[in-house]
Scaffold this active site. Sequence first.
Site, PDB file in Angstrom:
ATOM      1  CE  LYS A  77      -3.550  -2.500   2.647  1.00 37.52           C
ATOM      2  NZ  LYS A  77      -4.360  -2.482   3.907  1.00 37.52           N
ATOM      3  CD  GLU A 121      -8.365  -9.448  -3.128  1.00 40.02           C
ATOM      4  OE1 GLU A 121      -7.201  -9.879  -2.963  1.00 40.02           O
ATOM      5  OE2 GLU A 121      -9.155  -9.234  -2.184  1.00 40.02           O
ATOM      6  CG  ASN A 129      -2.875  -2.806   7.358  1.00 40.55           C
ATOM      7  OD1 ASN A 129      -2.876  -2.276   6.251  1.00 40.55           O
ATOM      8  ND2 ASN A 129      -3.846  -3.615   7.763  1.00 40.55           N
ATOM      9  CB  THR A 139      -6.444  -7.026   9.954  1.00 39.61           C
ATOM     10  OG1 THR A 139      -6.806  -8.104   9.087  1.00 39.61           O
ATOM     11  CG2 THR A 139      -6.972  -5.712   9.426  1.00 39.61           C
ATOM     12  CE1 TYR A 186      -8.847  -3.629   1.404  1.00 34.57           C
ATOM     13  CE2 TYR A 186      -8.258  -1.561   0.358  1.00 34.57           C
ATOM     14  CZ  TYR A 186      -7.891  -2.707   1.063  1.00 34.57           C
ATOM     15  OH  TYR A 186      -6.581  -2.911   1.411  1.00 34.57           O
ATOM     16  CG  HIS A 220      -4.648  -6.574  -0.100  1.00 39.48           C
ATOM     17  ND1 HIS A 220      -5.822  -6.704   0.622  1.00 39.48           N
ATOM     18  CD2 HIS A 220      -4.757  -7.446  -1.136  1.00 39.48           C
ATOM     19  CE1 HIS A 220      -6.600  -7.593   0.015  1.00 39.48           C
ATOM     20  NE2 HIS A 220      -5.974  -8.057  -1.049  1.00 39.48           N
TER      21      HIS A 220
HETATM   22  P1  GDP Z   1      -6.884  -7.482   5.735  1.00 38.28           P
HETATM   23  O1  GDP Z   1      -7.466  -8.503   4.824  1.00 38.28           O
HETATM   24  O2  GDP Z   1      -5.991  -8.070   6.790  1.00 38.28           O
HETATM   25  O3  GDP Z   1      -6.169  -6.368   4.997  1.00 38.28           O
HETATM   26  O4  GDP Z   1      -8.093  -6.812   6.563  1.00 38.28           O
HETATM   27  P2  GDP Z   1      -9.607  -6.468   6.120  1.00 38.28           P
HETATM   28  O5  GDP Z   1      -9.934  -7.112   4.822  1.00 38.28           O
HETATM   29  O6  GDP Z   1     -10.463  -6.764   7.290  1.00 38.28           O
HETATM   30  O7  GDP Z   1      -9.560  -4.883   5.960  1.00 38.28           O
HETATM   31  C1  GDP Z   1      -8.961  -4.326   4.811  1.00 38.28           C
HETATM   32  C2  GDP Z   1      -8.141  -3.133   5.215  1.00 38.28           C
HETATM   33  O8  GDP Z   1      -8.994  -2.135   5.771  1.00 38.28           O
HETATM   34  C3  GDP Z   1      -7.110  -3.391   6.313  1.00 38.28           C
HETATM   35  O9  GDP Z   1      -5.910  -3.949   5.856  1.00 38.28           O
HETATM   36  C4  GDP Z   1      -6.904  -1.988   6.838  1.00 38.28           C
HETATM   37  O10 GDP Z   1      -6.037  -1.228   5.971  1.00 38.28           O
HETATM   38  C5  GDP Z   1      -8.301  -1.400   6.738  1.00 38.28           C
HETATM   39  N1  GDP Z   1      -8.986  -1.550   8.022  1.00 38.28           N
HETATM   40  C6  GDP Z   1      -9.566  -2.661   8.555  1.00 38.28           C
HETATM   41  N2  GDP Z   1     -10.085  -2.416   9.757  1.00 38.28           N
HETATM   42  C7  GDP Z   1      -9.841  -1.109  10.014  1.00 38.28           C
HETATM   43  C8  GDP Z   1     -10.135  -0.241  11.099  1.00 38.28           C
HETATM   44  O11 GDP Z   1     -10.739  -0.621  12.090  1.00 38.28           O
HETATM   45  N3  GDP Z   1      -9.720   1.059  10.974  1.00 38.28           N
HETATM   46  C9  GDP Z   1      -9.068   1.519   9.881  1.00 38.28           C
HETATM   47  N4  GDP Z   1      -8.693   2.796   9.840  1.00 38.28           N
HETATM   48  N5  GDP Z   1      -8.769   0.733   8.850  1.00 38.28           N
HETATM   49  C10 GDP Z   1      -9.144  -0.561   8.907  1.00 38.28           C
HETATM   50 MG    MG Z   2      -9.067  -8.434   3.520  1.00 38.39          MG
END
Ligand code: GDP
Ligand code: MG
Length: 164
Positions: A20, A139, A125, A104, A60, A128
């Site tokens: 990212k 994707e 973070n 995550t 997303y 992805h």
């Molecule tokens: P991943 O698959 O581990 O990347 O996690 P998810 O698919 O649940 O969420 C996608 C992305 O959304 C995450 O990598 C974070 O960049 C963002 N994200 C998820 N949860 C949060 C949150 O509670 N706060 C914020 N600011 N970003 C979040």
């Molecule tokens: Mg995810």
Amino acid sequence: PVKTAAGTKGGIERTFIAIKPDGVQRGLVAEVINRFERKGYKLVGIKAIVPSKELAEEHYGDLKARPFYKGLVNYMTSGRAPVIAMVWEGPDVIRQGRRIIGATNPLDAEPGSIRGDYTISVGRNAIHGSDSFESATIEIGLWFKPTEVFDWKFTHEEWIISAN
Ligand code: GDP
Ligand code: MG
């Protein structure tokens, strides 16, 4: 192409991994590539791209209802650094990629994982990785044209992946 079923241990899969904009700003491109490369995974697609709003929203899409969704799309599309989009191939690469990346929320990510070693905020973070065979397929199709993903073999493949 994926040669065996999703979730089959040892099955040759492809996964979508993206550094990212914060990961690019942090200078983590080589570090991320190294962690997949040194494990024995194969880079079959890579490009720098500033995703359109449409692409980021589709990528997303499952998070649309979440309060951080808009900020997430803005963060991915700002262009203050590109996203480094990649396709990695190898046995169990979808699940192993998630382990290499870490949880995550970086505060839950194990030291030794990319997020565990380099990040502290869920909204920054760094990386992805596809979370399932289904999302990997979707994707890769979203981010890459078929001609941008390459079928190739390591000359030493038999020293990385045994036939049995
Ligand atoms: P991943 O698959 O581990 O990347 O996690 P998810 O698919 O649940 O969420 C996608 C992305 O959304 C995450 O990598 C974070 O960049 C963002 N994200 C998820 N949860 C949060 C949150 O509670 N706060 C914020 N600011 N970003 C979040
Ligand atoms: Mg995810």
